[in-house]
Design a protein around this motif. Sequence first.
Motif, PDB file in Angstrom:
ATOM      1  N   THR A 209      -8.862   0.488  -7.687  1.00 29.68           N
ATOM      2  CA  THR A 209      -8.644   1.233  -6.449  1.00 29.68           C
ATOM      3  C   THR A 209      -7.549   0.562  -5.634  1.00 29.68           C
ATOM      4  N   ARG A 210      -6.656   1.365  -5.099  1.00 27.49           N
ATOM      5  CA  ARG A 210      -5.584   0.805  -4.272  1.00 27.49           C
ATOM      6  C   ARG A 210      -6.161   0.088  -3.056  1.00 27.49           C
ATOM      7  N   LYS A 211      -5.419  -0.882  -2.543  1.00 29.08           N
ATOM      8  CA  LYS A 211      -5.856  -1.614  -1.361  1.00 29.08           C
ATOM      9  C   LYS A 211      -5.942  -0.681  -0.154  1.00 29.08           C
TER      10      LYS A 211
ATOM     11  N   ASP B 111       1.692  -0.405 -10.652  1.00 27.52           N
ATOM     12  CA  ASP B 111       2.278  -0.028  -9.368  1.00 27.52           C
ATOM     13  C   ASP B 111       1.435   1.029  -8.676  1.00 27.52           C
TER      14      ASP B 111
ATOM     15  N   ALA C 278      -1.688   1.440  -8.892  1.00 29.52           N
ATOM     16  CA  ALA C 278      -2.943   0.838  -8.429  1.00 29.52           C
ATOM     17  C   ALA C 278      -2.705  -0.307  -7.449  1.00 29.52           C
ATOM     18  N   ASP C 279      -1.429  -0.542  -7.091  1.00 33.22           N
ATOM     19  CA  ASP C 279      -1.075  -1.633  -6.184  1.00 33.22           C
ATOM     20  C   ASP C 279      -1.523  -2.986  -6.748  1.00 33.22           C
TER      21      ASP C 279
ATOM     22  N   ARG D 165      -9.038  -8.778  -7.143  1.00 31.32           N
ATOM     23  CA  ARG D 165      -8.192  -7.759  -7.741  1.00 31.32           C
ATOM     24  C   ARG D 165      -7.491  -8.359  -8.956  1.00 31.32           C
TER      25      ARG D 165
END
Length: 343
Positions: free
Chosen positions: A253-255, A298, A300-301, A271
């Motif tokens: 999950t993205r931040k 990228d 998913a940050d 992470r």
Amino acid sequence: MPFFDDSLLDDPTALAAADGMLRRLAQAGARIRIEAEQAAAALSAVVELPRPRAVIAAGSEARLIRSMLEPSCPVPFLAWPRHGLPGWVGALDLVVVLATDGADANLVATAREAIRRGSQLIIACPQPSVIAERVSGRDAIMLPTKTGDTLAAAVIVLAALHRMQLGPIVDAEAVAGAFDRVAEDCSPYVDVAENPAKDLALGLAETQPLVWGGSVLASRASRRVAETLRAASGRAALAADAGELVPVLASVTRKDLFDDPFENPQPSERRPALVILDDGTGDQLTNSWQNRLREVADAADVRVCPIYCTSGGDLDRYAGLLQTGLFGAVYLAVGLGRSIWQD
């Protein structure tokens, strides 16, 4: 969870505590030169051996030798993980045993079995040692080792196999030089801003490492690096093929843009970070996989930490990737204040 203190990476006291590990890494090139000098006379003897029907390698770094030989070896090659030998091995085959401790019971059994079957036999081992004594006076070529360094011994074995026209050119001095260059670039006296290994440690500071190498040798290095990162950090570190890493990255999950790192400096779940080992030899498929990994990371940050080594021979590039990763693992342990790994 241990907190990563980046100031320790340039702290003389903290670095002095890791001096044993850093010094051993820095001396890798010297150990290769020592082994090359030790084995100089024996290497000339392998030229007289006839081309075998197949090559079987056992012992430490047998899989590295397979990675080097498979693309060009004119005969079948097998890295054998157990004691003894496959049933089909006989007098027409070459058995290579890497026994840098000289006393492994499984490798002694493998060497004795090769003698019993009349196979050609090359043994890299200390002299004197148990395995040397057990095959003393037999039809075997001994490559004497001295340093106990499994990778240095593998370099000498690869040089021997090249002389038998079974593998690519391996220049021990060039490989030693590659190790020396990494030692200079990753020296504890080089500050964080210019040190690729310290930069890697910073990138992995509070993460769960995922390590990928695209080529056969980079993939081999990725497994060694992941293994060392696990030991250095006490965390899980996964080395896998791109097809296995893509779904792992895609599930992240993205931040939260509004997450305050000062309120929660140590989140309950780390992470991942993606470590890419690139030796510059990738084909179109390998490059497309790397691009895919970067795209998913990228999205998913997820931080990407690349290690590049694209000059020199195959083994030189492998040395550069591996050694940078190992130095990075030591600095990761330093930043985490972990001293137990340095014992």
